[in-house]
Write an enzyme that holds these catalytic residues in place. Structure first.
Site, PDB file in Angstrom:
ATOM      1  N   GLY A   5       0.826  -1.194   0.000  1.00 15.76           N
ATOM      2  CA  GLY A   5       0.000   0.000   0.000  1.00 15.76           C
ATOM      3  C   GLY A   5       0.863   1.248   0.000  1.00 15.76           C
ATOM      4  O   GLY A   5       2.068   1.208   0.270  1.00 15.76           O
ATOM      5  N   CYS A   6       0.245   2.370  -0.336  1.00 16.68           N
ATOM      6  CA  CYS A   6       0.995   3.617  -0.436  1.00 16.68           C
ATOM      7  C   CYS A   6       1.485   4.070   0.925  1.00 16.68           C
ATOM      8  O   CYS A   6       2.682   4.294   1.130  1.00 16.68           O
ATOM      9  CB  CYS A   6       0.152   4.693  -1.114  1.00 16.68           C
ATOM     10  SG  CYS A   6      -1.475   4.952  -0.381  1.00 16.68           S
ATOM     11  N   TYR A   7       0.574   4.204   1.875  1.00 11.90           N
ATOM     12  CA  TYR A   7       1.000   4.614   3.216  1.00 11.90           C
ATOM     13  C   TYR A   7       2.008   3.629   3.812  1.00 11.90           C
ATOM     14  O   TYR A   7       3.024   4.036   4.382  1.00 11.90           O
ATOM     15  CB  TYR A   7      -0.207   4.728   4.147  1.00 11.90           C
ATOM     16  CG  TYR A   7      -1.088   5.930   3.940  1.00 11.90           C
ATOM     17  CD1 TYR A   7      -0.579   7.223   4.021  1.00 11.90           C
ATOM     18  CD2 TYR A   7      -2.453   5.781   3.716  1.00 11.90           C
ATOM     19  CE1 TYR A   7      -1.407   8.326   3.868  1.00 11.90           C
ATOM     20  CE2 TYR A   7      -3.292   6.884   3.561  1.00 11.90           C
ATOM     21  CZ  TYR A   7      -2.762   8.161   3.637  1.00 11.90           C
ATOM     22  OH  TYR A   7      -3.586   9.239   3.497  1.00 11.90           O
TER      23      TYR A   7
END
Lengths: 345, 345, 345, 345
Positions: A149-151
């Protein structure tokens, strides 16, 4: 030269995959598929690609289209890849899933945070968590990549050196994250309208954002202990980019030198840049690029360390890392197609 | 492989030149020079280039540094290149000037609109106006390129087909232009502060903007007549991009078909995209790329044609076109280093 | 003290009406109605009003709620007011319609530009076009006000003095307009998402925007001739505000002094500010206020005059002017509730 | 009716003071003073005030202008008010200082964090910290008000109930703050240019921002203990507004009910809105208003509480609170001039 297919190609993640793959010298985009825009010209949906891509979106019955391709990217909502993937597919093509379906090893954790039943838990174990800097060797031979995921990508890479070196008290870890609005996707929702996002900022998913267990799991591996942390994302009026600001107490007696040494783990990593002392990560310095900029500052008054990381959520946080994984899997130069310098303006 | 030097490298135009040249396979950036930041690390000024460029800014006595380079870009304020350039320089290196110094053939026109005395009018005649799509042949052998202005590039390319084909009444031509704020440069002025630009829009240089005579001259060549027009630029709260909306009366009896045929002049031009009927140029569709998107709409009620063009002011309007000129001059593929797809997000 | 009702209260126009009416000393908001949010707390839809308004949205059967109110604002999509209004309503309350239903006197023109059948053409004649500075006397006794469109208000007020004084050639009139995104409304459409609007600009409704005939009609009255013009709106990445830049040829022999005198028509108008020579209208200088800033510049080279106007589309372009109309109709101070200074930041 | 003078009137804080004071029914702006713009029309500096204020900036020798005024606002950089203020001034007028000069009781703390020698420490003790909701009684009779900082106002009001009620472990307190760019002031610095701020976010003043000791002092009074905390501000691409996200461990056994009760301390406060459960503060919901929106969320997994607050930095964080203080000092309705509903758009 390999051929690729993209499922869910009309979302922002898919759009960014196309942008990078168009200039990748070893890749040809064989097909783009979509649920909503079947039979429409891809360049009518994203007119930026006019004259650059001459393909119509195909449907999502991708088993009909496997023979043409070497790898399939899933840039789809949660649950779609888990539903579609099967032994037939995995025997024919490599799969890189940009959704969360195969990121979390404990299926119960996945199901409780995501609120959906996992449709193919039998493939979870095999899936390799595609954070390239940490799992490069396993990625090489994987059939199924769970693209992070990005975060989590930004958070984990910023904190990993200290977690691994055992320099921080993991029970004190707090991550305050800020993301551009492309992270909210291309769905037509009032809350994502220009006038609702512009000139404002808010937290969301407070104490229950789905990226929390993904970060906890990976930092748990690094620190060899169970990790529970607070993660609070905020919506920022900008298109791209993530900044994370993380806080933890240093273990007793830990020195600046030890911290500095821990971050040397990235000395040979092209895409992770440990900034010079005194500099802080800024989103604009990584925008449109695959870099993650990390830095830290020790506060002697509170004995806490503030860890910071900046990244483009659509690149290293999605499409760029997916291509980096593809490069590793197919033995290409890991940086191929990803050499753009950040667009600071 | 050629070596390049950049004078005025720390402005926004210079910054963008560096971004593109770093990935140009036939180019090595030999030196970057600056008036303000001599001896400072280039990557301390633009931290986006940390780890990507390891050079300090040299001073502007560039005659000392000519032996190392094949071409020098001037990304300098008006007047600087005219002051510096001389026979010695032109005998040793190719010069591509991104300023306005050599764009206008009539030195009186230059001096009256720019309010400065031209320091080397003797080179004006030799200089080739580097609008690649119009002057490709002359560019090949030029020693000195006058890289077109941002507004002129977008305006001229949007109007050129109709001016050349004689389909519009040139006396009725009005250009209403809109530009992102990077066009205002990196000078520390109150009027360019974030809070002064954001959430606003205004016209500037009304009836006296310096790009007016440049546009008039080039459209004059195309239409084979003297051209006087209105050009009104506006400042838009965005970083990059230009949109022009131009108005002219169609000559009597001109048909849609004739107009359409005129725009076929761009059929073989990679970087000029004539949009499909019904589509309008949008800045985001060309952002960070070297494309110019053009379109038109005839209004039968008023018998006017509305011509529209969108372009990235820093790319096709500055650094990108400069590199396109370089590619033509050195016999490289004209598109080399400029193949990035637009960053629609 | 009067009581007001608002139909269509949950759109951006309705939201702004509420904001101004809350501090109007002679007004009480009696009810707010909505099609979509019936029975929901108004302050749950716009949380900015938490603690400030304690009402649930009622349905749109407003004939049930007329006894409580003195005036009803329609902040509804095209066609709704025309469908709802009738003699019963007009006999009981004043109606101020913020939509276009009663702005255009020729019903055929309305129907052809708006593409809908007018449901109550019998009231068109009676309706007063509520551009306060032009029609103040007629507004006083009107039962039904057609509140002007945002673009028309700004365009007409900028051009009116010259049209009325007969100083410009009306056949040469071109209006290039720019609007913030609130003008596109609160509908959940992909094209209005933050990431689709931000960092871009585009024209829309080229040669066929519905505000064209409204502007033509009013400037026709002013100039006492039939007017056909070009009107091109553009979408700007900002929340509020409109800027118009208009072009026309001066009639032969017209002097700067004559133009200046013509604009003195606004000398006693509080909300129209004719700027000092050399200044240009900027959206930020009128933001959140009911002012329209106008200015002009003569270009002696082309003998054209460039007329400019800036305005807040949600205030003088919608809610503010509606309240100004209400003030006139009920004999309040015309400026009551509208005295806020512009929020330049 | 009182007369006011504003020192430092041409910064953003001064500009906002003028905006609010122009519509305050009990106030007349007697003079505006400036260091940089002496003898210039105030409405030439902020053209939004054209026709609204007809005054030239006077110089900063304000002792010459005291007879005309009842209160003087200092919207000046650090150190200016401390240098100017004296017994003569304080005997003639009330002083409201928007700078930090008199906020911190321990002069050593002030001098070490601000890096300047305090010019008039003898007035520190007398000065009243003007956080209206906490010090209302002392403000009434004060001669010298230290108007709180923007970050401190938002931070303290968000955390104060729990600090006072003793429900959180003050040693675990971390404040992650985000501010719009007007907080950086109107100085012409490259780092605050539109293109440097837009489409980015960064932390600044990490572990050493000057607002830290101010927050610590006030929360120390509330919790009756010495407080050391981490405070990290971030620069956000928007004009106005602050959001703070604060983290602390709940003391053992603290219940949701206890937390809820603690926030009832604001039940009678008009300008502090404790949001309904499930809602989070958003900057747009308080923009252009004097409100502070606060909310909290308990995370049972980590036993931490996340406290959030949103506020307009220019209003409650500067000019609005200064006027609220003035209202209290002069016996006006505390809300007079401050009743604007937030401009959600």
């Amino acid at each position: 030269m390999i051929n690729v297919g993209i499922v869910g190609s009309t979302g922002y993640g898919g759009c960014e995959l196309v942008r990078f793959l168009l200039t990748h010298k070893d890749v040809h985009i064989q097909w783009v598929s979509s649920r909503t825009y079947v039979d429409e010209e891809y360049s009518d949906i994203y007119k930026s690609y006019f004259t650059l891509i001459d393909q119509k979106c195909i449907d999502e019955d991708i088993e009909n289209y496997l023979d043409d391709v070497d790898v399939v990217f899933f840039a789809t909502p949660q649950g779609v890849c888990a539903k579609m993937v099967n032994d037939n597919i995995l025997s024919k093509v490599k799969v890189i899933d940009l959704s969360a379906d195969f990121r979390i090893k404990d299926v119960n954790t996945y199901e409780s945070w995501y609120g959906i039943k996992h449709a193919s838990p039998e493939f979870i174990k095999e899936a390799v968590y595609g954070l390239c800097e940490m799992n490069r060797e396993n990625i090489k031979n994987a059939r199924l990549i769970a693209n992070p995921g990005c975060y989590p990508t930004c958070s984990i890479l910023s904190i990993y050196p200290l977690a691994k070196a055992g320099l921080i008290d993991m029970d004190t870890l707090i991550i305050d994250a800020k993301s551009g609005t492309s992270g909210a996707g291309r769905g037509a929702k009032v809350q994502n309208l220009y006038c609702e996002v512009n000139e404002s900022i808010k937290a969301y998913g407070v104490a229950n954002h789905r990226h929390t267990p993904e970060i906890e799991e990976q930092l748990g591996y690094a620190s060899k202990q169970n990790v529970l942390l607070n993660f609070t994302p905020h919506l920022i009026p900008m298109n791209r980019g993530i900044l994370i600001t993380a806080y933890a107490s240093l273990k007793e007696g830990v020195t600046q030198k030890q911290v500095q040494d821990a971050y040397q783990i990235y000395d040979d990593e092209y895409f992770v840049r440990v900034l010079k002392e005194g500099n802080v990560p800024e989103v604009r310095n990584v925008k449109c690029s695959n870099f993650v900029d990390v830095a830290y500052k020790i506060d002697p008054r509170t004995n806490r360390i503030i860890m910071m990381g900046a990244m483009d959520n659509l690149v290293k946080g999605a499409a760029g890392q997916a291509i980096q994984n593809m490069n590793i899997m197919f033995g290409f130069d890991e940086k191929e197609g990803l050499l753009l310098a950040p667009a600071v303006l």
